[in-house]
Structures are given as C-alpha cells and as structure tokens.
Enzyme design. Sequence first.
Site, PDB file in Angstrom:
ATOM      1  N   GLU A 178       0.808  -1.220   0.000  1.00 48.41           N
ATOM      2  CA  GLU A 178       0.000   0.000   0.000  1.00 48.41           C
ATOM      3  C   GLU A 178       0.837   1.265   0.000  1.00 48.41           C
ATOM      4  OE1 GLU A 178      -2.695  -3.252   1.385  1.00 48.41           O
ATOM      5  OE2 GLU A 178      -0.612  -2.680   1.767  1.00 48.41           O
ATOM      6  N   HIS A 229     -11.097  -5.866   9.638  1.00 47.46           N
ATOM      7  CA  HIS A 229     -11.842  -5.583   8.411  1.00 47.46           C
ATOM      8  C   HIS A 229     -13.094  -4.761   8.696  1.00 47.46           C
ATOM      9  CE1 HIS A 229      -9.403  -9.084   7.322  1.00 47.46           C
ATOM     10  NE2 HIS A 229      -9.535  -8.724   6.061  1.00 47.46           N
TER      11      HIS A 229
END
Length: 677
Positions: free
Chosen positions: A416, A483
């Site tokens: 990322e 998540h």
Amino acid sequence: MMQFRRNSLSNEQLVDFYKKILLPRMIEEKMLVLLRQGKISKWFSGIGQEAIAVGAALALNEDEWIMPLHRNLGVFTTRNMPLHQLFKQWQGSADGYSNGRERSFHFGSKQHYICGMISHLGPQLAIADGIALAHKLKREQKLSLAFTGEGGTSEGDFHEALNVAAVWNLPVIFLIENNGYGLSTPANEQFRCENLVDRAKGYGMEGVLIDGNNILTVYDTIKGVRDYCIQQQKPYLIECKTFRMRGHEEASGTKYVPPHLFEEWKTKDPVINYENYLLNEAVLTNESIQFIKDEIKHYIEEELAIGFAAPSIVVNTANELKDVYARQSIVNSQRSTVKRIDNSDPGFSSSSTGGDWGEARFINAISDGLKQSMRHHPNLILMGQDIAEYGGAFKITEGFVDMFGKERVRNTPLCESAIVGAALGLSIEGFKVMMEMQFADFVSVGFNQIVNNLAKIHYRWEQHADVVIRMPTGAGVGAGPFHSQSNEAWFVHTPGLKVVYPSTPVDAKSLLIAAINDPNPVLYFEHKALYRSISGNVPDDYYEIEIGKAKVVQYGEDISVITYGAGVHWALEYANLHKDISIDITDLRTLLPLDYDAVKRSVQRTGKVLVLHEDTLTGGIGGEIAAWISEHCFEMLDAPVVRCASLDTPVPFNIELEKNFLAKTRLDACVQKLINY
C-alpha cells in the site's frame, strides 16, 4: 590510485564537469564558515560525496525527474538552480522555493524536475515509480531517478518501491549512496549482505556496484544504465561506494567514526582526484584552476549577498490557510463538463435537474461514478489489489478492464505504501489516480505516504496531489477487528487531506465524481454494510456534489442528530420508530472540511444536539463537533452536547458482540437522556 576514463568526452566537457563538481564543494565550505559565524542554523554536509549527485544530474536529461536527499546539493546546482534562491530556501525566506515552509532540501521544483525528500527517507522511491509509470503510459523515452542511503534500504518503502518497479517493468534508476553510516549506525548494524546491490537479483532486476567518488565512472555508468532502462523498459539498482567527511549534520559531529577511515577516504576525495587527473592530462593548468575557483568564489559571494538581502518574512494567516489546498480552477481544465447537484435540503427534487434518474444500489452508484469519471478523464488511472480481472474485493470495478484496458485498471502487489507513493508520482506528471484500499483497515501500512506526502505537498511547494483513495469501511458484517474499523478520524486531523463519507447512492456517486475532479488528495469512505442494503434515486448523467457541504435529511424541533455514514440510517430508523420526537437529522457527508454553518443551523433549530458516529468514542469526530458547538453555539444550547459512539474496544467478530459494540445499541439511551434533560 583512482582511475579516470574519459571515453568520448571532450576537453570542454571535462572542464564543465570540473566546474559542476567544484561548485557544490565550494558552496559547502562557505556554508560551514557561515554556520560557525552563526549566520545559518543547520547544515547537512555532502562533502566527499559530490561525484554521485553531480554525475547523476549530468547523465540524465534536464526534463527527467530526480528525487534527491539531504546531501545532494550537486543535483540542485547542476540543474542550474540559482544559489541565492537556494540560500533563501535554507534560511526560510518567503521567496525561497517553499515560502519559508520547509527546510534545506525538503522541497521540489517542477521547473527543474526535482522532487525533494521528506524526513522519512523511503517514500520518495515510490514517487519515482509513479513518474516512471507516467512516462511509460505516455510512451515517452524518459526515466526517473531516486536516491537513497544505505540506511534507507532498511525501510519497507525500499522493498516495496523496487518490487513494484520490477513487477510493472518501470524505467527507473534506484541509486544507493552507501557512505557507511546511517547517522552514527555503521553499515554492519544495518544489513548483512556483502553489498546492497546484491539485492537487485531478488527483485528480478539488474544492478551494479561502482566507485561513487569517481565522477566519470558515475556519469558513464548512469548514462549507460539510462539507455538500458529506456530501451528495455526495466528498472536498475546502482550502489555507489562513498564516504561523508562531515557528520550526519554538523551538530552531530563525527566522534563515532574511527579516525583511520577519514585518512583512508581523504585519499579518495572526488574533487581533488578529478582535479589532479585534469592537471595530469593537461586539460587544465594550475592557473586555469585558480581562475575557475576565483570565478566560483565571486559567484558565491554575489549570490549570498542577494540571499542575505531578502526581506524578513511577513506572516499572513489567511495565506497559510489558503495554500493548504490546491485551487480547482487552476489545475482542472475539464470541470466545465460536470454538472452540480445541490441536494442539501430535504425539499430537493430530482426533476429540477432536468436529467434522467433511476433506482440504484449504493455499490452500483459508486461503480457508475467511477465508470463515468474514467470516460471524462482519459488521464485517470485506477490502482488496487485485485481490481482488474477480478473486479475488486466487492466487485465495484468488475468489467472495467474490458472497457478501459489493463494500463488504466491496474492490479497492484500487496504494498500500500508504494502504491500511494506511485499515485503521487503519477499526479506530478499530470495524471489523476484512484487507489482502492481493499479494506480501510489496511490504510495503516500506507499511512506515512498519505499524511506526510500527499497531505503536505501542496503546502510545501505548490505541487498538487490529484489522488483519491477509496476506503471500504465499517462494521455490521461480522468481519472482526481488522476488516471493520472506522478510522476516518485518523485523517480528519491532517491538514491538506479531504475526507468524504457518503450515506446514500446519489451522494456516493456524485461525491466520488467530485473527489476525482478535485486536485487535492481525497479519502473517500464507503460503508461496506450499505453496499447492497441501501438503494435510492441516482442521476444517470455526470453530476457532482460540492465537497464540504452537509445535507439536511429531515427537519425537526426537539433534538438535532448530527451524523454521517451508517449513522444517518440509524437516525432515520429511530425517528420512524419514535414519531413522538421531532428529530432534526444532518448528514455531514464531508468530514474534512466540515460544514460548520450547517452544524450551527441545526443547533439553532432545536437547542439540543446528539452527535452520532460508528467510530469509537475517544478521539472520534464527535468530540471535535461537540467542542466546536460548545465554543461557538453555547448560548443556543438547552442541554449539554451528547455523543453517541461505539465502544472503546476493537471491533469484535461475534455478531452479538459486534451489535453491542456499535453505537446504534446506545442510541435510544442517548436520545432519552437528551430529551429528558
């Protein structure tokens, strides 16, 4: 004895190289005098390393981007940056390259194709990836070059940038200046491989180890590597062995360095050895060398006189605030093609827009906004894990590869930080970028690039960061602590970012279009639980909603609920079940910048305020809004501002535990507390 090979270089070129390497040395020597005199405050010396910076800048074309470090003065001078302007930069003057907002070499100049570093060392490597990708997409015969030190190769950004460059076959040179010490930490405490260039093979790229103190070797090597990178469309790793003859910066000293190393490297001085070579080859004489030195000394004194004459900075708070963001009208020539909806009032009617509207789910509205943006912006690139053929974890980009091709819809490795940095590099070269974080939770591994590179770059040197990061967020789907987080508050604290969080399909599409049209970095939060559970009327055409403008969902008289995201639907559901309470609901939609006027108007309507959000209580946006209301609307209040938020725990996996975690569970108690105050 240092061996110089001139190859096909003429005498005139050899003399020019001498002037180029001598200039930063003489500037540095003058800076050290000024430092002792107290006329400058700090200096990072590159004495002993000049051949690398100068040789690299000479080997590249002047319109090829370089990402230098602290000790690369030779890059700036070889690119013909006036010393008086550099000196103003070092002194923090208003008319330096960063308007007094940055120090030393933490700045960039588009005119000179230089993108300066930030203090974190590694992130500039990924920017080079993005710039190289831009050249590749535009079919330009160019590359980018990024410097790093041997210490910087220990950073994860080094690994990520090299891996992305190799996987995407990018024409970029990674140049390691191995001077033996990361501040005071010796190389043997930094890595265990014999040479750092040995790592190249692990990334599937070529590499070479060279004498970094020989300017002709540096120049010839980089010149040849440049040709290779462009012809083969591949990256390359170069390790330059060198040594710095001063401390990391002057205040740190050099006591940690064994004295024999200074004696050894003194014999390898890049300037003196090259000067002796030119004398031995009769390219220069002692008289011509003295003439060059006198000429440079005169230039330095003239330029410093201009620099010292710079007026003192005049503080202007309005300008400081204004320059945090890039203005859309300056950088976005395609804005005339977009229509704007103002649905901030519950009385809004879609018929007033004159276009066709249709029912769509939240997820389809996002996909449609992205698709229309791709058509309106041929320079828009999408990047993210599994977003190409697979269509993304939530299938938002399904079919996009067939429509727009793999060059514009790009699967990324799991890195990322490098992808955010590459997005910035693409923006520097005129592209727009949408990066998808597979889950908002994963943004933490790209955090530095977002808050220190994307957010600050326009304020630092007026370079916009035309990047949108989509962030699937939120709980309610039993996905557990990694998540399901609501982490929008991490970024609302960061000037230079914009943070958008829609709650309805029409806002999801139109705010995404607005985010992509905006030249500033935008974090676009989309709640996963709303993807397929919420539907609504959405325009078929290419519309945007103004970023920074809240929406009144419904008017009320008893209490105000100020919220966003899933909280809007919780508030509406509660209001429908409690018709006896007149609830005023405001959907913030944008969290940075906040629409304080809308907040104030809601307070005026009811006098009692509940701030509702899914994020945990401590440090959440509710605290900021409550504090602002208390400070600016105190006389309008009939009760203390109440916050309703989720528990201060990680998000649990078990559905019953998750329900208990969420703010919705405590909404009735908070409303009753406020009503009965």
